[in-house]
Design a protein around this motif. Sequence first.
Motif, short mmCIF file in Angstrom:
data_model
loop_
_atom_site.label_atom_id
_atom_site.label_comp_id
_atom_site.label_asym_id
_atom_site.label_seq_id
_atom_site.Cartn_x
_atom_site.Cartn_y
_atom_site.Cartn_z
N ALA A 73 6.60 75.51 163.32
CA ALA A 73 7.81 76.38 163.65
C ALA A 73 8.76 76.11 162.88
CB ALA A 73 8.30 76.00 164.89
N ILE A 74 8.52 75.10 161.61
CA ILE A 74 9.78 74.65 161.02
C ILE A 74 9.40 75.58 159.76
CG2 ILE A 74 10.70 72.94 159.38
CD1 ILE A 74 9.70 70.88 161.59
N ASP A 75 10.41 76.56 159.16
CA ASP A 75 10.35 77.20 157.97
C ASP A 75 11.33 76.57 156.85
OD1 ASP A 75 10.87 79.22 155.94
OD2 ASP A 75 10.41 80.80 157.37
N PRO A 76 10.54 75.70 155.90
CA PRO A 76 11.30 75.25 155.10
C PRO A 76 12.22 75.83 154.11
CG PRO A 76 9.36 74.12 155.08
CD PRO A 76 9.04 75.55 155.76
N ALA A 77 11.97 77.27 153.72
CA ALA A 77 12.90 78.06 152.82
C ALA A 77 13.84 78.44 153.66
CB ALA A 77 11.80 79.35 152.43
N ALA A 78 13.74 78.90 154.93
CA ALA A 78 14.81 79.13 155.98
C ALA A 78 15.89 78.03 155.85
CB ALA A 78 14.48 79.79 157.07
N GLY A 79 15.22 77.19 156.17
CA GLY A 79 16.20 75.72 156.42
C GLY A 79 16.73 75.52 155.07
N GLN A 80 16.41 75.48 153.71
CA GLN A 80 17.28 75.31 152.81
C GLN A 80 18.31 76.26 152.65
OE1 GLN A 80 14.06 75.21 149.85
NE2 GLN A 80 13.07 73.48 150.60
N GLU A 81 18.03 77.50 152.76
CA GLU A 81 18.96 78.62 152.43
C GLU A 81 20.17 78.32 153.51
OE1 GLU A 81 19.43 83.41 153.12
OE2 GLU A 81 17.49 82.32 151.78
N ILE A 82 19.87 78.19 154.85
CA ILE A 82 21.12 77.84 155.98
C ILE A 82 21.98 76.62 155.25
CG2 ILE A 82 21.65 77.74 158.00
CD1 ILE A 82 20.78 80.55 157.11
N ASP A 83 21.20 75.63 155.04
CA ASP A 83 21.71 74.14 154.72
C ASP A 83 22.59 74.61 153.49
OD1 ASP A 83 21.93 71.28 154.51
OD2 ASP A 83 21.01 71.73 152.42
N TRP A 84 22.06 75.30 152.56
CA TRP A 84 23.00 75.77 151.41
C TRP A 84 24.21 76.56 151.84
CZ3 TRP A 84 24.08 80.81 150.18
CH2 TRP A 84 24.60 81.00 149.05
N LEU A 85 23.98 77.62 152.83
CA LEU A 85 25.27 78.09 153.25
C LEU A 85 26.21 77.24 153.86
CD1 LEU A 85 26.44 80.74 153.68
CD2 LEU A 85 25.25 81.19 155.81
N ILE A 86 25.71 76.51 154.96
CA ILE A 86 26.71 75.51 155.40
C ILE A 86 27.38 74.55 154.41
CG2 ILE A 86 26.67 73.51 156.84
CD1 ILE A 86 24.35 74.63 158.54
N ARG A 87 26.61 74.14 153.44
CA ARG A 87 27.31 73.22 152.54
C ARG A 87 28.45 73.80 151.77
NH1 ARG A 87 23.87 71.63 148.84
NH2 ARG A 87 22.28 72.63 149.05
N LEU A 88 27.90 75.22 151.26
CA LEU A 88 29.03 76.05 150.37
C LEU A 88 30.20 76.18 151.62
CD1 LEU A 88 29.97 77.66 148.10
CD2 LEU A 88 28.43 79.56 148.90
N VAL A 89 30.06 76.82 152.49
CA VAL A 89 31.00 77.16 153.38
C VAL A 89 31.92 75.81 153.96
CG1 VAL A 89 31.93 77.84 155.84
CG2 VAL A 89 30.04 79.05 154.65
N SER A 90 31.44 74.56 153.89
CA SER A 90 32.08 73.47 154.12
C SER A 90 32.86 72.96 153.00
CB SER A 90 31.08 72.31 154.50
OG SER A 90 30.36 72.87 155.58
N GLU A 91 32.58 73.20 151.75
CA GLU A 91 33.35 72.68 150.68
C GLU A 91 34.40 73.70 150.38
OE1 GLU A 91 32.94 70.24 148.45
OE2 GLU A 91 31.21 69.34 149.32
N VAL A 92 34.25 74.88 150.70
CA VAL A 92 35.28 76.00 150.39
C VAL A 92 36.34 75.60 151.45
CG1 VAL A 92 35.83 78.54 150.48
CG2 VAL A 92 33.69 77.66 149.28
N ARG A 93 35.96 75.50 152.66
CA ARG A 93 36.92 75.18 153.69
C ARG A 93 37.60 74.02 153.55
NH1 ARG A 93 33.59 76.19 159.51
NH2 ARG A 93 33.85 78.55 159.64
N THR A 94 37.16 72.91 153.02
CA THR A 94 37.53 71.56 152.61
C THR A 94 38.69 71.83 151.48
OG1 THR A 94 35.85 70.19 153.42
CG2 THR A 94 37.14 69.12 151.73
N ALA A 95 38.29 72.66 150.18
CA ALA A 95 38.87 72.79 149.32
C ALA A 95 40.37 73.61 149.95
CB ALA A 95 38.43 73.52 148.41
#
Length: 968
Positions: free
Chosen positions: A811-833
């Motif tokens: 049930a683990i989709d690595p590609a989907a996981g990488q994409e949402i992980d990237w989105l979370i990191r990007l949003v987090s960095e922008v919010r921090t800045a």
Amino acid sequence: MTELPKTFDPATIEARWYAHWEEEGLFHPDRPGAEPWTIVNPPPNVTGSLHIGHALDNTLQDILTRHARLKGKDALWVVGTDHAGIATQMVVERNMALHQQKRTDFTREEFVAKVWDWKAESGGEITRQLRRLGCSMDWANERFTMDEGFSKAVLKVFVDLYNEGLLYRDKRLVNWDPGLGTAISDLEVETREVQGKFWHLSYPLEDGSGAISVATTRPETMLADMAVAVNPSDERYAALVGKNVRLPITGRLIPIVTDEHADPELGSGAVKITPGHDFNDFEVGKRAGFKASDMLNMLDAKAAVVQCGGIPDELLGLDRFEARKRVVELLEASGNLERVEDRTIQTPYGDRSGQVIEPWLTDQWYVDAATLAKPAIEAVRSGAIRIVPKTWEKTFFNWMENIQPWCVSRQLWWGHRIPAWFGPIKVSDDTLVEDPTEISGLRAFVAETEEEAVSIARAYYGDHWAILTSNDAPWNPAVPMSHESTFGRDALKSVVLHRDSDVLDTWFSSALWPFATLGWPEPQARPSPSGEGTGVGSLSLTESDVPADRPHPNPSPEGEGLKKLAGRYPNDVLISGFDILFFWNARMMMQGIHFMGDQGRRPLTESVPFKTLYLHGLVRAADGQKMSKSKGNTVDPLGLIDKYGADALRFFMAAMESQGRDIKMDEKRVEGYRNFATKLWNASRFCQANGIGGSATLEPPVATLAVNKWIVGECVKTIQAVDLALADYRFDAAANAIYQFVWSQFCDWYLELIKGSIDEETKAVAGWVLDQILVVLHPFMPFITEELWHALSSREHDLIVAQWPMADARAIDPAAGQEIDWLIRLVSEVRTARTELNVSPGARLPLHVRGANEATDARLARQATALARLARVDRVEGNASGGAAQVVVDEATFVLPLEGVIDLDAERARLTKAIAAAEKERDGLAGRLGNPSFVERAKPEAVEKAKADHAEKSAEAERLTAALARLG
């Protein structure tokens, strides 16, 4: 679906759900054909109330029990209480004192009846409190170490050990508690440092040619000295060995002997030997040829002086400490006191009475622990018993390999009375004699019942003697006797058997807990779905199971000892504090292996009482000190439950339990876990409001959206992590895995990511994930999870008996996981800045992207809506001009123009000033921590605070420096 109240209130749901579970019999094992799983609780004292250690111990047990139940096993958590001989007798006697009554105002039978009355009225407080904690114990079959079935097991074990020569009566030194009037074990003695004195005494030689010097911390014991020992290699005393010295005060002559115990380098090199009042001296005395019956005992049971050979009348009857003062005065007056030194003395105290313990020579019952320990040692070495954490094995082996005979008799009225009757020795068919000063001076008849004892005695004395019995002891151990008497005083030629007045050590009976609670020694037990007929859990007996004409002692016929426990022995695991490793755990190993192993005929893996022994640490005060009432730093777990809820306290215990390390109590953490429960509650309300309910399937729903694939995969990874952690007894890792998933991934990110776009697929996925959360979290937080389980959907069964999810890696989709992980990191960095640069939360910013590859561009396109909503940015083409903040995620740089949004020069000045202030504080703290004088002299809590402050200021300086660098 039932609409959840706006506010989460633990008190309103806890009592309701616990009553429901218990009324429905959901704690009772009732799964025919399922794999049995069994754990027993360390039976708390019937006098006890729930303390923070109980809360930890029982929380861990309940987590494992609920987990096993969810895994489909027929889980049995055996519950019961210990009769706690000393503690209970103390409580009842204190209550009697309030009415100006004493135990001795009543017969033994009357007093014991009063104890049973107290137990019926007040002895169940702790079991009611365990319910408050949420313990899913099989209350329908609660056990008590003095109940009829358990008592039968205790008597059988005593008799069998006696008949096998592994239990015997001996005259030895014991730790005597004058306050309680009973022997206690080494483990019940606590040593304290006390300011005392070292008295140097002069003992004159018999021939008047000189004197020999000895020293002692207990000068009163010189009244019972029996020798002076010197080292055989000490040439100073070679010519004196074999001569006598005359004891001051009493005038008795005692010999000078040689023994390695005397250290030539310590003091004068000569030591006084008082074998009746010192454990080391007892061994020296035996080596010198003194029989235990000849050793002098100068104290009675209350530690008052009695006559033992030439003691002046003025000293008789004095308390030991009063006698000490008078003995010192007499020695000083006679010129035999050389000098006195102040000295810090290691002094033994009774952990219950607070009295100074007296080594005391008396007759007691002992178990040959060294023989019983050998199979237990082998069980741990071979892996038949796994000790977790493994670091405790060294301590276990060291104690077990040097184990001493186990004194199992106690001079109390409350407890299992020793099944022994004493009669005189038969000299001839017509002459019987007794001498209570000799262990062999009385004949012991050991049997499970009085009738059996009489039968054994009749075979010994002959039919021409009438056998009578008395429940009175043949002598008072506090008043030694030394006479002979001839029996056969009248034509009836009767002999009276006197019942031993002692009871058994509480730990002797509780050592049988893993198997006696399950019906042993009944011949055989079989699973009974109704649990009727025996009152011992899911066990029932049939008449045909009883084999005829068994030998005594009773090795069970081929495999019978294991069949009788219906597949529940060995228990799967035992959870215990490390502080009772030798009180209880080791003794269960010894007794369990011996009695359930058919005396060595069964393999260890089938004979041990439990497969795994998990030893947890202590719960300490916030400053690391051990909790005690005298320090006023104890914590009432019921108060914490009232304030934050049982779920929050349970989760705290699990999250902080890290393989046996001690836990520092932190109420703020408990409050934090109540907030965690509130967050889950609010997340469930959000789901309800958006049409998300319980799942209709055990398998994850089909997902096409990356965000849904991602949360399914993260859920499966969490289940895997919890499974692995619980298999390794890493309660902290299991709790933290589910905590991080629920708080961060599900509540903070997934629910935010799906807001405004909750389609049918998302409803199905969110409902399924929430169900998995409730099931996996249930062992840790049973109340809130059961409430939410029923609120989200109409269920066919309660959560407590739901099915544990399967962690299917497919049930683990690595590609989907990488994409949402990237989105979370990007949003987090922008919010921090934005936060660090004081950008208004409501301001929308343009977003320029540099260096993005095709994969990132595709992600930006697919996640544009979520990115715009969560980071409040809109992608624009072209390059940014002027001042801007830059964020780097993977290969791409994301630029946020800030001209006109903030005052760039003012922001640079603010950051520069803040960096300087943080660095100044950081460096000041570093200097203090680098000063050995501060680290060595300051209080530990002050040093720890300085370290924490230094780490905080260092991180702040780094964060601000990074923010300044973003401005370019």
